[in-house]
Design a protein around this motif. Structure first.
Motif, PDB file in Angstrom:
ATOM      1  N   ARG A 266       2.383 -13.930  19.293  1.00 24.10           N
ATOM      2  CA  ARG A 266       2.216 -14.589  20.598  1.00 24.10           C
ATOM      3  C   ARG A 266       3.329 -14.182  21.553  1.00 24.10           C
ATOM      4  NH1 ARG A 266       0.552 -19.001  17.348  1.00 24.10           N
ATOM      5  NH2 ARG A 266       2.665 -19.895  17.369  1.00 24.10           N
TER       6      ARG A 266
ATOM      7  N   ASP B 191       2.792 -12.303  25.070  1.00 22.87           N
ATOM      8  CA  ASP B 191       3.246 -12.933  26.318  1.00 22.87           C
ATOM      9  C   ASP B 191       4.144 -11.980  27.096  1.00 22.87           C
ATOM     10  OD1 ASP B 191       1.879 -15.127  25.462  1.00 22.87           O
ATOM     11  OD2 ASP B 191       3.638 -16.401  25.125  1.00 22.87           O
TER      12      ASP B 191
ATOM     13  N   THR C  74      -7.715 -14.455  23.166  1.00 18.28           N
ATOM     14  CA  THR C  74      -6.251 -14.305  23.083  1.00 18.28           C
ATOM     15  C   THR C  74      -5.634 -14.295  24.481  1.00 18.28           C
ATOM     16  OG1 THR C  74      -6.411 -13.060  21.008  1.00 18.28           O
ATOM     17  CG2 THR C  74      -4.379 -12.826  22.263  1.00 18.28           C
TER      18      THR C  74
ATOM     19  N   LEU D  13      -2.926 -16.951  26.117  1.00 14.48           N
ATOM     20  CA  LEU D  13      -1.605 -16.598  26.663  1.00 14.48           C
ATOM     21  C   LEU D  13      -1.490 -16.987  28.137  1.00 14.48           C
ATOM     22  CD1 LEU D  13      -1.243 -13.799  28.583  1.00 14.48           C
ATOM     23  CD2 LEU D  13      -1.928 -12.691  26.485  1.00 14.48           C
TER      24      LEU D  13
ATOM     25  N   ARG E 245      -0.715 -20.581  28.109  1.00 14.73           N
ATOM     26  CA  ARG E 245       0.645 -20.774  27.612  1.00 14.73           C
ATOM     27  C   ARG E 245       1.679 -20.431  28.688  1.00 14.73           C
ATOM     28  NH1 ARG E 245      -0.501 -18.493  23.135  1.00 14.73           N
ATOM     29  NH2 ARG E 245       0.229 -16.404  23.639  1.00 14.73           N
TER      30      ARG E 245
END
Length: 393
Positions: free
Chosen positions: A9, A13, A41, A45, A48
């Motif tokens: 991750r 990112d 995915t 991200l 996030r």
């Protein structure tokens, strides 16, 4: 061994943030294409990074299309402010920018000869604080400083150098003590090379040498995309390079008698006067050297003779560097290098081809005197993004 989910991750990112920095706002679909990641995915991200306050929606990709993929995501530029300082013998220049490098405020302050260390440091610190306030209320995250002299590669500190004002070292120490920010200092010529490599005349070169032509003389060595400072931080101190055509030899504390005596601004002014090129104000200075080089093409045969002899001199220093490093490309940068432009660079390239078997392209720097501030700002931005874009940053 496969990466753990948290490591994967973090890598994804960081990749997305780098792409947003390079390309500007992108849609989720564009991020999917550029990263090669799956749609779920990318959606994760984006959520996030939004939750972390690093990106936000800045618009839509089209007036007709709607939905999540049509949204344009961009980096939150005011998440942090950056500052860059160009510290000269008699002045300090400051620029404050956002996380993407857009200038928010800038200022320059002369520091008079004879100003004591304490007062000079306070003037420079006050200039930075005032400029930061003008830029807004966001605190400074990282500060990049370009200064003449040697930077100790082990400690990152500006070393004590003869001939340079004591307030330079004092300023760096005070900023590191007072500011709740990361403060980084680098040799001014090295920062100019960073700027020319990332945003100037060496964009297409991973290996080159930049020769700084101004009040002083210096060089920066970029090999395989990385600066090489040397064991003591002194790589590129070509002002001390022994050359023919000067009286005496340089010493450990004085570069008179070295390449500096042929190509520093005072030497350029003396050469111009010898060839009948009038100096503004009749005083030798970096500004006068720049004016003389710029005026030369219009000075008929006198200007030709002046530029040819200046090229002869510069070739001596360039040939020594080329014979050791074989960089393939030499940039003539700084205020004088920019003033000479392509005509002066072409003259040096011609002479270098006659003197050295190593094929070398010679170019003029494109950023001029502003390259130091640009490089300092890029250094500060890299530091901020490394911290903020890291997991948990």
């Amino acid at each position: 061994m496969p990466a753990s989910p948290s490591t994967a991750r973090a890598i994804n990112d960081r990749l997305a943030l780098q792409l947003l920095q390079q390309h500007g706002p992108l849609t989720a679909t564009q991020l999917k294409t550029l990263t090669g990641l799956s749609r779920p995915t990318v959606a994760d991200l984006v959520e996030r990074l939004q939750g972390a306050g690093l990106i936000h929606v800045v618009g839509e990709s089209g007036a007709v299309r709607r939905g999540p993929n049509a949204k344009l995501y961009g980096i939150v530029a005011d998440r942090a402010h950056l500052a860059a300082l160009d510290v000269r013998t008699g002045s300090v220049s400051v620029v404050v920018a956002d996380l993407l490098g857009a200038t928010l405020a800038e200022a320059t302050l002369p520091i008079a000869d004879g100003t004591g260390t304490g007062p000079a440091v306070e003037q420079a610190v006050a200039l930075l604080e005032r400029t930061a306030r003008e830029a807004g209320s966001v605190p400074l995250h990282s500060v990049g400083i370009g200064a003449p002299g040697l930077i100790d590669p082990a400690t990152g500190e500006l070393r004590d150098s003869s001939g340079l004002p004591a307030w330079h070292r004092g300023l760096v120490r005070v900023l590191q003590q007072r500011l709740p920010a990361t403060v980084l200092v680098e040799n001014e010529t090295n920062l100019a090379a960073v700027a020319e490599h990332r945003a100037g005349a060496a964009l297409d070169r991973e290996t080159f040498v930049l020769i700084w032509l101004g009040q002083g003389i210096g060089a920066a060595v970029m090999l395989d995309g990385k600066l090489r400072q040397g064991a003591s931080g002194g790589a590129g101190e070509i002002g001390f390079l022994p050359v023919p055509g000067v009286a005496g030899l340089p010493s450990a504390v004085d570069c008179e008698g070295g390449f500096f005596s042929l190509a520093g601004s005072a030497a350029v002014c003396e050469l111009a006067a010898h060839h009948g090129i009038e100096l503004p104000g009749g005083v030798a200075s970096e500004a006068a050297a720049v004016a003389a080089v710029r005026a030369a093409p219009a000075a008929d045969e006198r200007g030709e003779r002046f530029l040819n002899e200046l090229a002869d001199r510069l070739t001596l220093g360039a040939a020594a560097v080329v014979s050791v490093l074989d960089p393939g490309c030499v940039l003539l940068a700084g205020a004088v290098g920019e003033a000479g432009g392509a005509p002066l660079a072409a003259r040096v390239e011609e002479r270098l081809a006659l003197m050295s078997p190593l094929r070398t392209e010679v170019r003029a720097g494109s950023l001029g005197d502003g390259a130091v501030l640009r490089g300092a700002l890029l250094t500060a931005r890299d530091a901020a993004q490394d911290a903020l874009f890291a997991p948990g940053g």
